[in-house]
Structures are given as C-alpha cells and as structure tokens.
Design a protein around this motif. Structure first.
Motif, short mmCIF file in Angstrom:
data_model
loop_
_atom_site.label_atom_id
_atom_site.label_comp_id
_atom_site.label_asym_id
_atom_site.label_seq_id
_atom_site.Cartn_x
_atom_site.Cartn_y
_atom_site.Cartn_z
N ASP A 1 51.43 -31.20 -112.77
CA ASP A 1 50.49 -30.32 -112.05
C ASP A 1 50.76 -28.85 -112.41
O ASP A 1 49.82 -28.07 -112.59
N ALA A 2 52.05 -28.50 -112.49
CA ALA A 2 52.42 -27.11 -112.80
C ALA A 2 51.96 -26.72 -114.20
O ALA A 2 51.56 -25.57 -114.43
N VAL A 3 52.01 -27.67 -115.14
CA VAL A 3 51.53 -27.39 -116.50
C VAL A 3 50.03 -27.14 -116.49
O VAL A 3 49.53 -26.21 -117.14
N VAL A 4 49.30 -27.94 -115.73
CA VAL A 4 47.84 -27.73 -115.63
C VAL A 4 47.55 -26.37 -115.00
O VAL A 4 46.67 -25.62 -115.46
N ASP A 5 48.29 -26.02 -113.95
CA ASP A 5 48.12 -24.70 -113.33
C ASP A 5 48.38 -23.58 -114.33
O ASP A 5 47.68 -22.56 -114.36
N LEU A 6 49.40 -23.77 -115.15
CA LEU A 6 49.74 -22.79 -116.18
C LEU A 6 48.59 -22.63 -117.17
O LEU A 6 48.18 -21.50 -117.49
N VAL A 7 48.06 -23.75 -117.65
CA VAL A 7 46.94 -23.69 -118.59
C VAL A 7 45.75 -23.00 -117.94
O VAL A 7 45.08 -22.14 -118.56
N ASP A 8 45.48 -23.33 -116.69
CA ASP A 8 44.34 -22.72 -116.00
C ASP A 8 44.52 -21.22 -115.79
O ASP A 8 43.54 -20.48 -115.69
N SER A 9 45.76 -20.77 -115.73
CA SER A 9 46.01 -19.33 -115.59
C SER A 9 45.72 -18.59 -116.90
O SER A 9 45.46 -17.39 -116.91
N VAL A 10 45.73 -19.33 -118.01
CA VAL A 10 45.48 -18.74 -119.33
C VAL A 10 44.02 -18.96 -119.74
O VAL A 10 43.32 -18.04 -120.14
N SER A 11 43.58 -20.21 -119.64
CA SER A 11 42.21 -20.61 -120.05
C SER A 11 41.69 -21.62 -119.04
O SER A 11 41.87 -22.83 -119.23
N PRO A 12 41.06 -21.17 -117.96
CA PRO A 12 40.65 -22.08 -116.89
C PRO A 12 39.81 -23.26 -117.39
O PRO A 12 38.83 -23.05 -118.12
N GLY A 13 40.25 -24.47 -117.03
CA GLY A 13 39.45 -25.67 -117.30
C GLY A 13 39.49 -26.17 -118.72
O GLY A 13 38.89 -27.20 -119.03
N LEU B 1 53.86 -19.17 -128.72
CA LEU B 1 54.66 -19.50 -129.90
C LEU B 1 53.86 -19.37 -131.20
O LEU B 1 54.39 -19.61 -132.28
N SER B 2 52.58 -19.02 -131.09
CA SER B 2 51.73 -18.82 -132.27
C SER B 2 51.32 -17.35 -132.33
O SER B 2 51.55 -16.61 -131.37
N PRO B 3 50.72 -16.90 -133.43
CA PRO B 3 50.35 -15.49 -133.54
C PRO B 3 49.41 -15.04 -132.41
O PRO B 3 48.57 -15.81 -131.95
N GLN B 4 49.57 -13.79 -132.00
CA GLN B 4 48.70 -13.21 -130.98
C GLN B 4 47.29 -13.09 -131.54
O GLN B 4 47.10 -12.56 -132.63
N ARG B 5 46.31 -13.61 -130.83
CA ARG B 5 44.91 -13.46 -131.26
C ARG B 5 44.02 -13.71 -130.05
O ARG B 5 44.50 -14.03 -128.98
N GLU B 6 42.72 -13.57 -130.26
CA GLU B 6 41.77 -13.78 -129.16
C GLU B 6 41.95 -15.19 -128.59
O GLU B 6 41.83 -16.17 -129.32
N PRO B 7 42.25 -15.32 -127.29
CA PRO B 7 42.41 -16.67 -126.72
C PRO B 7 41.15 -17.50 -126.90
O PRO B 7 40.03 -17.00 -126.78
N GLY B 8 41.37 -18.78 -127.24
CA GLY B 8 40.22 -19.68 -127.39
C GLY B 8 39.67 -19.74 -128.79
O GLY B 8 38.76 -20.53 -129.07
N SER B 9 40.21 -18.92 -129.71
CA SER B 9 39.68 -18.96 -131.08
C SER B 9 40.18 -20.18 -131.84
O SER B 9 39.58 -20.61 -132.82
N LYS B 10 41.28 -20.76 -131.38
CA LYS B 10 41.82 -22.00 -131.96
C LYS B 10 42.01 -23.01 -130.83
O LYS B 10 42.15 -22.64 -129.67
N LYS C 1 55.65 -26.64 -104.84
CA LYS C 1 55.37 -27.03 -106.22
C LYS C 1 56.20 -26.17 -107.18
O LYS C 1 56.29 -24.97 -107.00
N PRO C 2 56.82 -26.77 -108.19
CA PRO C 2 57.57 -25.96 -109.15
C PRO C 2 56.63 -25.04 -109.93
O PRO C 2 55.45 -25.35 -110.11
N ILE C 3 57.15 -23.92 -110.36
CA ILE C 3 56.38 -22.96 -111.15
C ILE C 3 56.98 -22.92 -112.55
O ILE C 3 58.20 -22.81 -112.71
N VAL C 4 56.13 -23.05 -113.56
CA VAL C 4 56.62 -22.96 -114.94
C VAL C 4 55.92 -21.80 -115.64
O VAL C 4 54.75 -21.52 -115.39
N LYS C 5 56.67 -21.12 -116.49
CA LYS C 5 56.15 -19.96 -117.22
C LYS C 5 55.97 -20.30 -118.69
O LYS C 5 56.66 -21.15 -119.24
N ALA C 6 55.04 -19.58 -119.30
CA ALA C 6 54.65 -19.86 -120.69
C ALA C 6 55.22 -18.82 -121.65
O ALA C 6 55.43 -17.66 -121.29
N VAL C 7 55.43 -19.27 -122.88
CA VAL C 7 55.78 -18.39 -123.99
C VAL C 7 54.81 -18.70 -125.12
O VAL C 7 54.64 -19.87 -125.50
#
Length: 267
Positions: free
Chosen positions: A74-86, A11-20, A3-9
């Motif tokens: 699938d790789a995008v979903v895996d990426l999202v789950d690595s940041v905010s599962p589900g 692009l919005s201000p750093q803040r508590e994940p999940g606040s937006k 499966k390909p692996i994609v990495k995230a950047v």
C-alpha cells in the motif's frame, strides 16, 4: 496500525515525469536503493526508475509500530501516487522488496504493467527465525547482522571482485535503524502468500540466484507455478554465480532480463 511510510530515490536521469514508462524497484532487508544503482543506470534511458527504501532504511523514516507486507505494498502505491497519481508501473523487487511485489500483484494488480520478483518467494524463512532475529537486532543493533548478511548476500568471490558495491551495501545495513529492521523481520515472519499466487493477473518474472541459500531457485519455480495455475504468464530464471542480491551482483544480466520481459510482457 500506522501505515509505514516509504521514501523514493530517483535512479534514472532527471527529466519531465511521464516521458518514459515508470519502473519502481524495491530493496531487500538491510539494504537501500544502492542495491539498484547499477541495474537502474542500465535501464534509465528507457524507463523512469524510482527506488524506495524500507522503513528505517536509507531515506525512509523508521516505523513506530508494526506493519505487514501488504501494508508495504500500500505504501508503495501511495508513493507512486505522490509522484504520478494513478499511473500504472512496472515493478521489480528483491527479497522483502520482492515479497512486496507479490502483495502488489495480489492487491493492486490493476496498477502493475509487469512484475519481477527477485531472490524472493511466497514465504521466506520461518516465523521463529524472523522473530528471533527481530529480538536480536532490537537489543544489539544492525551491526550484529553484518557478518551473517555478507555470507548470505553475496556469492563466493564477489566481495573481493567488487569491494565498492559490497561495502556500500553493508554500510546501508550498519546504518539501518534497529527498530525499522526489526519491524521488517516481523513482517516477514507473518508473510505467506502461497495460497494467493493464483490471483496474480500481471505477467511475472521470478529471478533467483543459484547460490542463494535464502531464496533458492526452487522458490522462484514455486512462485511461477502458483501464478501459472491461475492462468497468468510467468517465467523463472536462475542465475549462476549469484546469491541473494541479484541486481547488485549481476546488474547487466538482471537489467537485460528485465528489459526483455518488460518490453515483451508489459501490459
């Protein structure tokens, strides 16, 4: 296939994940998250914006073997789950990133809140054309694509008006790994979801540039018609003076269309 692996950047201000609400944005072939810098900045107060890079582009490792567009999804979903599962997220993507969005809608619709498919279509180009390009780039490297890409990517006059943006994007192409780029071409050669559009159940916006020779407004109309045939809300937008990289060419307009769509239709 690995499966390909994609990495995230971020692009919005750093803040508590999940606040937006989370917005994930995808690139076109040969570009990187630079494509989204300005549009993301305009949306970054209201959304956590994460961009991802194609294999061998930007921050993402290159692939060692082939993959298809569904595996990119699938790789995008895996990426999202690595940041905010589900978590459920808004998604916007350009060209191959938009094709990945359609595959997300088909395969992972339960994870999406809204979908914005930009400068893309349910089938892009011809298999022969993509396979030929894959071979060329494997042999000669990505710099061989710079002149043709500059002509396809930008509407007339854009490179003179915004040399900073156009040169950053063309540098991303020059720096892309030739093998990662070729594998992306092969994924596009095999991509055709015209018969599956009716299975997309997430509200979808299809944005096209009037000057785009790769994915003209008729492609956006075809996507919308296919999704509507399945009973889901979809709308097409055509932007004057824009070619193949709408968020870079018209960030204000694209951010505005996306903001309104996500607010009105985000599930």
């Amino acid at each position: 296939m690995a499966k390909p692996i994609v990495k995230a950047v971020l692009l919005s201000p750093q803040r508590e994940p999940g606040s937006k609400p989370l917005l994930v944005v995808g690139p076109s072939l040969g570009t990187s998250t630079v494509l989204w810098t300005e549009a993301a900045a305009l949306l970054g107060d209201e959304y956590d914006v994460i961009g991802w890079d194609l294999p061998g582009h930007g921050m993402s490792p290159t692939a060692t073997e082939g993959f298809d567009v569904a595996e990119l999804a699938d790789a995008v979903v895996d990426l999202v789950d690595s940041v905010s599962p589900g978590v459920r997220f808004h998604y916007a993507g350009v060209s191959l990133g938009g094709a990945t969005g359609l595959q997300l809608g088909i395969k992972h619709g339960d994870r999406l809140r809204s979908l914005s498919v930009q400068c893309s279509g349910a089938k892009l180009g011809t298999p022969e054309g993509w396979l030929e390009r894959a071979e060329t780039v494997r042999s000669l490297g990505t710099p061989v694509m710079i002149q043709g890409s500059a002509e396809r990517w930008f509407a007339a006059g854009f490179m003179d008006r915004r040399p900073d943006v156009s040169s950053r994007l063309l540098h991303a192409l020059r720096d892309a790994d030739r093998f990662g780029y070729a594998f992306c071409c092969e994924a596009l050669a095999a991509f055709d979801v015209r018969e599956q559009l009716g299975s997309i159940t997430v509200p979808t916006q299809a944005i096209a540039g009037v000057e785009d020779s790769v994915a003209p407004p008729s492609f956006a109309e075809e996507v919308v018609a296919g999704i509507k045939a399945g009973g889901t809300f979809a709308v097409a937008e055509a932007l004057d003076g824009v070619a193949h990289l709408a968020p870079a060419e018209a960030p204000d307009v694209v951010a505005g269309l996306m903001r309104n769509f996500m607010k009105e239709n985000g599930l």
